[in-house]
Design a protein around this motif. Structure first.
Motif, PDB file in Angstrom:
ATOM      1  N   GLU A  61       8.197  61.688  36.844  1.00 54.85           N
ATOM      2  CA  GLU A  61       8.281  61.071  38.168  1.00 54.85           C
ATOM      3  C   GLU A  61       7.911  62.148  39.195  1.00 54.85           C
ATOM      4  OE1 GLU A  61       8.214  59.564  41.320  1.00 54.85           O
ATOM      5  OE2 GLU A  61       8.985  58.006  39.963  1.00 54.85           O
ATOM      6  N   PRO A  62       6.756  62.038  39.862  1.00 56.24           N
ATOM      7  CA  PRO A  62       6.316  63.082  40.810  1.00 56.24           C
ATOM      8  C   PRO A  62       7.286  63.328  41.963  1.00 56.24           C
ATOM      9  CG  PRO A  62       4.512  61.586  40.267  1.00 56.24           C
ATOM     10  CD  PRO A  62       5.761  60.977  39.704  1.00 56.24           C
ATOM     11  N   LEU A  63       8.043  62.309  42.342  1.00 50.15           N
ATOM     12  CA  LEU A  63       8.960  62.443  43.476  1.00 50.15           C
ATOM     13  C   LEU A  63      10.101  63.414  43.183  1.00 50.15           C
ATOM     14  CD1 LEU A  63       9.668  61.374  46.331  1.00 50.15           C
ATOM     15  CD2 LEU A  63      10.931  59.508  45.207  1.00 50.15           C
ATOM     16  N   THR A  64      10.404  63.597  41.911  1.00 49.05           N
ATOM     17  CA  THR A  64      11.582  64.384  41.513  1.00 49.05           C
ATOM     18  C   THR A  64      11.566  65.793  42.097  1.00 49.05           C
ATOM     19  OG1 THR A  64      11.824  63.134  39.454  1.00 49.05           O
ATOM     20  CG2 THR A  64      12.849  65.311  39.533  1.00 49.05           C
ATOM     21  N   LYS A  65      10.461  66.470  41.990  1.00 49.91           N
ATOM     22  CA  LYS A  65      10.409  67.872  42.441  1.00 49.91           C
ATOM     23  C   LYS A  65      10.655  68.002  43.941  1.00 49.91           C
ATOM     24  CE  LYS A  65       5.316  67.738  42.417  1.00 49.91           C
ATOM     25  NZ  LYS A  65       5.221  66.466  41.651  1.00 49.91           N
ATOM     26  N   TYR A  66      10.258  66.995  44.716  1.00 52.61           N
ATOM     27  CA  TYR A  66      10.455  67.052  46.162  1.00 52.61           C
ATOM     28  C   TYR A  66      11.924  66.803  46.538  1.00 52.61           C
ATOM     29  CZ  TYR A  66       5.382  66.690  46.039  1.00 52.61           C
ATOM     30  OH  TYR A  66       4.053  66.904  45.777  1.00 52.61           O
TER      31      TYR A  66
END
Length: 351
Positions: A61-66
């Motif tokens: 999930e790309p949003l996780t790191k942000y």
């Protein structure tokens, strides 16, 4: 009274009070031993057979790191804000409990997501970002958590390889109101220390890097902000695994809160050993409450677990679940039928 010799420690026999032969199951001093395979592998195969497109939900999930970056930044900001605040003050305690413990529980579970490689495509990138995520915890944690947690998934309930399960000695000593209160208050220490006494893992360069980075950051914080800022991190970590609503997930996930009245490991199916929770606290804990779903599909990210439940709802709607993590802690401590023995255990697979 009876004495038994544990096969792992024959030189240290255990003496205990033997219950009557007709005692109900809640009086029997043993775990729910079984020879049956853990249920998640079986259910995963059934779900995939009916809904093969479920595999499309797997992956990072790309949003996780942000989100992680935001939570780490929040904790650093509060640590700086409290740099001149006395540790023994209501301001320090309330910020640590309300914001710090909630944020650090989020950090613990963010590392859990990274352990499953659900933020980046490459495993190494997840490991390195987990070291960054570790910063507000105050002590090195992320590198050790990963191998132990992978064993928990692969060998659920295994007496040696699943270090999430209490040991026989813990259950003997702590299966009473006082003992359970102590366990619930200091459970973060049990989860941190128990693995080292049961299963040893190989020390790698990732462990070393985790230690060096954390110590370096701690040094900078103490040097430029002071000990109070570092104390905020460590105290928040302790509270995150103590009597805090979010810490209820530690107990809620695999303790059997409604034990059967009778149980025979050779005749009966073991009680269902994983509970889910669908309440509001999932919003700050990466949906870890959807724990049956997570164990069935550990490579589905937090953001897609509700979708998994929606698609395969008939497989989940009748499984055991909790309505409140807070009440899980209360019932765990006060219910005489809920003991540290209330876990399903399997003979070790280790050769």
């Amino acid at each position: 009274m009876a004495t038994i010799t544990h096969r792992k420690n024959p030189s240290q026999p255990i003496t205990f009070q033997t219950p009557p032969a007709d005692a109900p199951i809640e009086k029997l001093n043993d775990f729910y031993w079984t020879n049956e395979t853990e249920p998640h592998t079986i259910r995963r195969k059934l779900i995939l057979k009916k809904y093969p497109k479920i595999t499309e939900l797997c992956g990072p999930e790309p949003l996780t790191k942000y989100i992680i970056f935001g939570v780490v930044s929040l904790q650093l900001s509060i640590a700086y804000y409290l740099r001149n605040t006395p540790f023994l003050s209501w301001k320090f305690f309330l910020l640590s409990y309300i914001i710090g413990a909630t944020a650090n529980q989020n950090v613990f579970l963010a590392i859990h997501e990274l352990t499953h490689n659900l933020a980046f495509k490459k495993p190494l990138h997840n490991k390195l970002y987990a070291i960054f995520t570790n910063i507000p915890i105050g002590i090195p944690y992320s590198a050790s958590f990963q191998p132990y947690h992978q064993l928990h998934h692969k060998y659920l309930g295994d007496e040696v390889l699943d270090t999430d399960v209490p040991t026989k000695y813990e259950a003997i000593v702590l299966s009473n109101v006082l003992g359970k209160s102590f366990f619930a208050t200091f459970q973060i220490l049990f989860y941190a220390l128990r693995p080292m006494f049961i299963t040893q893992i190989k020390f790698t360069y990732i462990h070393l890097l985790n230690v060096l980075v954390q110590l370096f950051v701690d040094f900078l914080i103490v040097k430029y902000w002071g000990w109070k800022s570092l104390s905020y991190f460590i105290f928040s970590s302790f509270l995150a695994g103590s009597l805090h609503p979010c810490s209820g997930h530690f107990i809620a996930e695999h303790y059997i809160m409604d034990p059967p009245k009778t149980y025979n490991r050779y005749k009966d199916h073991p009680p269902l050993e994983t509970y889910s929770y669908y309440g509001a606290l999932n919003l700050v804990t990466w949906n870890v409450g959807l724990h049956n779903e997570h164990h069935d599909f550990p490579y589905v990210a937090w953001s897609k677990l509700h979708k998994l439940n929606e698609v395969a709802n008939e497989f989940y709607c009748d499984l055991p679940k909790h309505d409140s993590w807070t009440m899980v802690i209360v019932n765990f401590i006060l219910d005489k039928n809920v003991l540290l023995y209330n876990r399903v255990k399997r003979e070790t697979a280790k050769k």
